[in-house]
Structure formats: structure tokens, C-alpha cells
Design a protein around this motif. Structure first.
Motif, short mmCIF file in Angstrom:
data_model
loop_
_atom_site.label_atom_id
_atom_site.label_comp_id
_atom_site.label_asym_id
_atom_site.label_seq_id
_atom_site.Cartn_x
_atom_site.Cartn_y
_atom_site.Cartn_z
N ARG A 82 0.83 -1.20 0.00
CA ARG A 82 0.00 0.00 0.00
C ARG A 82 0.87 1.27 0.00
NH1 ARG A 82 -5.37 -0.85 1.73
NH2 ARG A 82 -5.78 -2.97 2.47
N GLY A 83 0.25 2.37 -0.45
CA GLY A 83 0.89 3.67 -0.33
C GLY A 83 1.54 4.14 -1.61
N ASP A 84 2.21 5.28 -1.51
CA ASP A 84 2.91 5.89 -2.64
C ASP A 84 4.36 6.16 -2.25
OD1 ASP A 84 0.60 6.14 -4.35
OD2 ASP A 84 -0.06 7.75 -3.03
N GLY A 143 1.59 -1.38 5.16
CA GLY A 143 1.19 -2.78 5.06
C GLY A 143 0.84 -3.20 3.64
N MET A 144 0.13 -4.31 3.54
CA MET A 144 -0.13 -4.95 2.26
C MET A 144 -1.62 -4.97 1.96
SD MET A 144 3.06 -6.13 1.86
CE MET A 144 3.05 -7.53 0.77
N TYR A 145 -1.95 -5.07 0.67
CA TYR A 145 -3.32 -5.33 0.25
C TYR A 145 -3.63 -6.82 0.45
CZ TYR A 145 -3.44 -0.77 -2.09
OH TYR A 145 -3.42 0.57 -2.37
N ASP A 146 -4.83 -7.12 0.88
CA ASP A 146 -5.24 -8.52 1.01
C ASP A 146 -5.59 -9.15 -0.34
OD1 ASP A 146 -4.99 -8.47 3.78
OD2 ASP A 146 -7.03 -7.71 4.05
N LEU A 150 8.23 2.08 -0.42
CA LEU A 150 9.61 1.64 -0.19
C LEU A 150 9.79 1.11 1.22
CD1 LEU A 150 11.77 4.39 -1.96
CD2 LEU A 150 11.25 2.09 -2.76
N GLY A 151 9.19 1.78 2.19
CA GLY A 151 9.33 1.36 3.58
C GLY A 151 8.29 0.37 4.04
N GLY A 161 -5.08 -9.57 -6.57
CA GLY A 161 -5.20 -8.88 -7.84
C GLY A 161 -4.67 -7.46 -7.83
N MET A 162 -4.32 -6.93 -6.66
CA MET A 162 -3.75 -5.59 -6.58
C MET A 162 -2.28 -5.56 -6.98
SD MET A 162 -6.09 -3.47 -5.82
CE MET A 162 -5.12 -2.03 -5.37
N LEU A 163 -1.69 -6.73 -7.16
CA LEU A 163 -0.28 -6.80 -7.56
C LEU A 163 -0.16 -6.44 -9.04
CD1 LEU A 163 2.62 -7.64 -6.67
CD2 LEU A 163 2.07 -9.91 -7.60
N GLU A 164 0.44 -5.30 -9.34
CA GLU A 164 0.59 -4.88 -10.73
C GLU A 164 1.66 -5.70 -11.43
OE1 GLU A 164 0.92 -0.70 -11.54
OE2 GLU A 164 -0.03 -0.20 -9.63
#
Length: 296
Positions: free
Chosen positions: A109-111, A121-124, A116-117, A127-130
Motif C-alpha cells: 500500500r501507499g505511494d 502494510g499490504m493489500y489482502d 519503499l518502507g 489482484g492488486m499486484l501490478e
């Protein structure tokens, strides 16, 4: 005319097949490795990998817990016309494939610095993985080939892109890449490995050629320099899963691109794991004709 639905489905199917199925050349490479491996523990590991692949193919389970980052290669026929909608359909198919597989949730998550840091956290949602940026090649005819390679994180940690001084002998470049692969093999863990190498004029070109090597590579067709790199890695004695003995590398894939007048060559190495390259291609044929051209 091909439709967005056809393209989306093809991208989804290629991702699932790449993630769950050994190609025939991989199966052949493992069977040959079983004949060469002199350690009972090493043969047991190779047998387990083949059994794992058989279950994954039958059940449509991922070959590995690290389901990987999708890398898409489009080979577009000269009589096929594409626009942005086709690329959007590919992205939709990749997301659907990750959800169906399912892929491991790895999108952060995030921009910018937040990603980078990994502070948010992560998306559950898998499918959000580009996917990585799409690579496009032009080919003859009226077919659209959609290839998906799933690249796991371990090999990226052990990879390297650097300049090598050729000293007017191409062998010096190849053998330096082989030394890199041999040094990294013990730290990879999931051996037998597959050194995948691109050699070009710039870091970008070398990395692109490395991906092309993964696209074109075939364990049943190894040229002398691929055989030499495989020999160098196998001489380390790391063996399957680091247990020692004969088979540390299944084979190697090398792609050499254009060269410029210079004392250096840029070499990009990816030390693929025991499931690499996880690759599958779906081919779509466009039968429609408009003024001699096929359209998407």
C-alpha cells in the motif's frame, strides 16, 4: 476481430498455466538431472520437485509459495492493430488470474516512500499486484501471442547487472557471468538453479535481453556457452536444495544483443530457482480482415 474479452481471458489463462505447469522441456531436464545426480538425497529432492509439479498441474495449485511478479510479453503480428484497450484487457486478465490462482498477496500500500518502507502494510487482494511494464515485439502474421512469466523474489535478491571487460575475447564475458552464477548458487537455496543472462550495451538493454532469454530458453536446446555456464555452476557441488553433489544447475539461457565499440559489455544475470522459468504462452489468431489488415 479479437475482442477485449479474448485478450483478457488469454492473459488470465497464461498466468495460471505459467504458475501451475511445468513445460515439457522442464520435465525432460529434471528427468535427465535424475540420471546425472549421484546423491541419494539429491535424487530424492529432484523426485519431490517432479511430484510437486504433477500435483500443481492436476490441481491447478501454484508451483511455489512465492507465486511471483507477472511479467507480460506481447508478440503482435504485423497484421494486428492494437490500442490502449488491448493493454487494459491484459491488465484485467492478469488481475483475474492472480485472484483465481490465487497469487500470494504481495502488493504494498501507499505511494513513493510509503511503498519503499512498507509502512502501510499490504493489500489482502492478490489482484492488486501490478504486472511489470509490458514488453512488446513485432512478429509476422495475424497472431497475438501473450506470454506471462512469473518471477519470484529469491532470484532477484541473487541477481546482478554489471559491466564486464571483454579484453577482446567473448569467452571472458561468458565465463565472468558463469562465475557470478556459481558464487550465488550456494546462497539461492532453491536449487537446482537456472542462470538466465542478457548481454547488451546498457543496463536497460541487458535486463531486456535477460527477459528475452527467459522467453526463448529451452532446456532441450543448449548452445556451447549455455553448457559451459551450467558446467561451472555444477562444479560448485552445491546440489539440489544445497544438499551437495552433482546437479546445481538444470541449464542456462543466454541472450546476446547488439554491441558497441567499447571495452565493456553490460551483463544482467538472474539466477532462476528450481521452478524457473515459470512461463506460458497463449496464442490468439485474428481471422478478420479490413483492407488487408487484422484489427484488435
Amino acid at each position: 476481430m479479437l475482442t477485449g474479452e479474448q485478450i483478457r481471458s488469454a492473459a488470465r489463462d497464461a498466468l495460471i498455466q505459467a504458475s501451475t505447469t511445468f513445460r515439457p522441456d522442464q520435465v525432460a531436464a529434471y528427468r535427465q538431472a535424475l540420471e546425472r545426480e549421484t546423491s541419494a538425497r539429491g535424487r530424492w529432492v529432484l523426485e519431490q520437485i517432479l511430484q510437486n509439479a504433477a500435483v500443481a498441474r492436476e490441481k491447478k495449485y501454484p508451483l511455489c509459495d512465492d507465486t511471483g511478479i507477472p511479467h507480460v510479453i506481447l508478440e503482435i503480428g504485423e497484421r494486428v492493430r492494437v490500442n490502449g484497450k488491448a493493454f487494459r484487457a491484459v491488465a484485467e486478465g492478469i488481475a483475474e488470474g492472480l485472484r483465481t490462482l490465487p497469487g500470494r498477496p504481495m502488493a504494498v500500500r501507499g505511494d513513493g516512500l510509503e511503498r519503499l518502507g512498507q509502512t502501510l502494510g499490504m493489500y489482502d487482494d492478490p489482484g492488486m499486484l501490478e504486472a511489470a511494464p509490458v514488453t512488446v515485439y513485432s512478429i509476422p502474421g495475424n497472431t497475438l501471442k501473450i506470454t506471462v512469466l512469473m518471477l519470484g523474489g529469491g532470484p532477484e535478491i541473487r541477481g546482478r547487472t554489471m559491466r564486464v571487460f571483454h579484453r577482446h575475447r567473448g569467452e571472458n564475458v561468458i565465463r565472468e557471468a558463469g562465475r557470478w552464477a556459481a558464487e550465488a548458487a550456494a546462497a539461492l537455496g532453491c536449487t537446482p538453479c537456472v542462470p538466465i543472462i542478457g548481454i547488451g550495451r546498457t543496463q536497460y538493454e541487458a535486463a531486456a535481453l535477460q527477459l528475452a532469454a527467459a522467453l526463448e530458453g529451452d532446456f532441450t536446446r543448449q548452445n556451447p556457452w549455455e553448457e559451459e555456464i551450467t558446467r561451472m555452476v555444477n562444479e560448485t557441488g552445491v546440489g539440489p536444495l544445497g544438499l551437495g553433489k552433482t546437479v546445481t544447475a538444470l541449464g542456462a539461457f543466454v541472450k546476446i544483443g547488439p554491441a558497441r565499440a567499447s571495452g565493456v559489455r553490460i551483463v544482467s544475470l538472474r539466477l532462476g530457482c528450481c521452478f524457473d522459468p515459470r512461463r506460458a504462452t497463449v496464442v490468439l489468431k485474428d481471422e478478420g480482415e479490413i483492407n488487408g489488415e487484422a484489427y484488435v
